[in-house]
Scaffold this active site. Sequence first.
Site, mmCIF file in Angstrom:
data_model
loop_
_atom_site.group_PDB
_atom_site.id
_atom_site.type_symbol
_atom_site.label_atom_id
_atom_site.label_comp_id
_atom_site.label_asym_id
_atom_site.label_seq_id
_atom_site.Cartn_x
_atom_site.Cartn_y
_atom_site.Cartn_z
ATOM 1 C CE1 TYR A 3 -3.992 2.137 0.754
ATOM 2 C CE2 TYR A 3 -2.541 3.213 2.338
ATOM 3 C CZ TYR A 3 -3.715 3.191 1.608
ATOM 4 O OH TYR A 3 -4.610 4.226 1.729
ATOM 5 C CE LYS A 55 -3.543 4.989 -1.579
ATOM 6 N NZ LYS A 55 -4.602 5.473 -2.472
HETATM 7 P P1 NAP Z 1 -13.351 2.607 0.990
HETATM 8 O O1 NAP Z 1 -14.452 3.140 1.817
HETATM 9 O O2 NAP Z 1 -12.969 1.181 1.100
HETATM 10 O O3 NAP Z 1 -13.660 2.973 -0.531
HETATM 11 C C1 NAP Z 1 -12.864 2.519 -1.577
HETATM 12 C C2 NAP Z 1 -13.585 2.766 -2.870
HETATM 13 O O4 NAP Z 1 -12.779 2.256 -3.963
HETATM 14 C C3 NAP Z 1 -14.915 2.038 -2.940
HETATM 15 O O5 NAP Z 1 -15.862 2.810 -3.636
HETATM 16 C C4 NAP Z 1 -14.569 0.798 -3.749
HETATM 17 O O6 NAP Z 1 -15.689 0.248 -4.413
HETATM 18 C C5 NAP Z 1 -13.570 1.368 -4.749
HETATM 19 N N1 NAP Z 1 -12.735 0.348 -5.371
HETATM 20 C C6 NAP Z 1 -11.946 -0.555 -4.757
HETATM 21 N N2 NAP Z 1 -11.327 -1.336 -5.667
HETATM 22 C C7 NAP Z 1 -11.738 -0.910 -6.880
HETATM 23 C C8 NAP Z 1 -11.445 -1.303 -8.212
HETATM 24 N N3 NAP Z 1 -10.610 -2.318 -8.463
HETATM 25 N N4 NAP Z 1 -12.034 -0.643 -9.233
HETATM 26 C C9 NAP Z 1 -12.885 0.390 -8.985
HETATM 27 N N5 NAP Z 1 -13.201 0.807 -7.748
HETATM 28 C C10 NAP Z 1 -12.636 0.167 -6.708
HETATM 29 O O7 NAP Z 1 -11.987 3.412 1.291
HETATM 30 P P2 NAP Z 1 -11.696 4.932 1.671
HETATM 31 O O8 NAP Z 1 -11.135 4.919 3.032
HETATM 32 O O9 NAP Z 1 -12.826 5.802 1.329
HETATM 33 O O10 NAP Z 1 -10.465 5.204 0.688
HETATM 34 C C11 NAP Z 1 -10.559 5.995 -0.480
HETATM 35 C C12 NAP Z 1 -9.152 6.352 -0.922
HETATM 36 O O11 NAP Z 1 -8.512 7.107 0.117
HETATM 37 C C13 NAP Z 1 -8.263 5.146 -1.166
HETATM 38 O O12 NAP Z 1 -7.412 5.382 -2.267
HETATM 39 C C14 NAP Z 1 -7.441 5.059 0.106
HETATM 40 O O13 NAP Z 1 -6.213 4.419 -0.115
HETATM 41 C C15 NAP Z 1 -7.276 6.524 0.432
HETATM 42 N N6 NAP Z 1 -6.968 6.795 1.829
HETATM 43 C C16 NAP Z 1 -7.816 6.453 2.829
HETATM 44 C C17 NAP Z 1 -7.475 6.740 4.140
HETATM 45 C C18 NAP Z 1 -8.358 6.400 5.311
HETATM 46 O O14 NAP Z 1 -7.929 6.589 6.463
HETATM 47 N N7 NAP Z 1 -9.579 5.930 5.093
HETATM 48 C C19 NAP Z 1 -6.259 7.364 4.434
HETATM 49 C C20 NAP Z 1 -5.419 7.701 3.380
HETATM 50 C C21 NAP Z 1 -5.787 7.418 2.091
HETATM 51 P P3 NAP Z 1 -16.075 -1.311 -4.200
HETATM 52 O O15 NAP Z 1 -16.098 -1.535 -2.725
HETATM 53 O O16 NAP Z 1 -17.366 -1.452 -4.874
HETATM 54 O O17 NAP Z 1 -14.994 -2.062 -4.886
#
Ligand code: NAP
Length: 249
Positions: A157, A161
């Site tokens: 991961y 990133k």
């Molecule tokens: P999340 O709630 O798990 O959402 C992830 C989204 O990505 C979902 O809509 C999921 O849809 C979609 N997705 C996953 N695999 C996919 C694929 N192969 N093709 C198309 N869509 C796909 O996660 P989140 O926390 O909101 O994270 C969103 C972004 O922020 C990510 O890039 C994550 O790395 C980044 N981020 C998050 C955090 C945190 O603390 N939450 C911190 C830093 C960065 P499905 O479930 O339908 O596949």
Amino acid sequence: MSEDTKRVVVVTGGSSGIGRAICIRMAEPSTKVYFNYFHSLGEKSQETVRLIEHAGGTGSGVRLDVASRPDVEKFFSKVVEECGRVDVLVNNAGITRDRLLVRMGEEDWDRVLAVNLKGAFNCIHAVARIMMKQRSGCIINIASVVAMTGNPGQANYTASKAGLIGLTRTAARELAPRGITVNAVAPGFIDTPMTGTLSEKVKKAMLDQIPLGRIGRPEDVAEVVAFLASGRASYITGQVIHVNGGMYM
Ligand code: NAP
């Protein structure tokens, strides 16, 4: 307002968490928001469409794997066929498959890199020509604080990133002459389904590292994305904007 005069925004991974908050924040009567999702069932996508409409916009969710270049190309062709343009791309789709690196299988490495890094490349590749022709556009990649700090158990991961930040800077340099900005937003610890599975002990340890004393909300990230996607940020490109309550300075 007719479909062909609307501002067109594409958000990958809009079915939950940060992506959904971005879709809602970008929703306006003058905007059409396309988003995609892959693993979840249609209900989560329909809920995002409902929330976009509630906010006054128009939304459309498409199931596709961002790691598949042919599917991504097909998707952008359809958007252009329907709207004639793409103004904003937010590469937000991301997954985790955590494991200490000595135990990390090849499949866990490959899949996380394929979705988080190649997926963003696929979308930028597909949208770049469209935006170059328009001589305008805005690309925002959702990175992470752990790209800067590292994090045990997240070799795949953190590498994806950190790679996304390198991709952001190269794309920013290549596309700037055509009036296209490319930036990254690096969230800290945000309350979403992705972090919802962490144990209370891990959450408490994370919270202890945040000077502002609270876990971030998806809306905290969406607000910064909306700013970067607006005309107010037209002189900002190639940057990483940190949204983390001070946990990394
Ligand atoms: P999340 O709630 O798990 O959402 C992830 C989204 O990505 C979902 O809509 C999921 O849809 C979609 N997705 C996953 N695999 C996919 C694929 N192969 N093709 C198309 N869509 C796909 O996660 P989140 O926390 O909101 O994270 C969103 C972004 O922020 C990510 O890039 C994550 O790395 C980044 N981020 C998050 C955090 C945190 O603390 N939450 C911190 C830093 C960065 P499905 O479930 O339908 O596949």
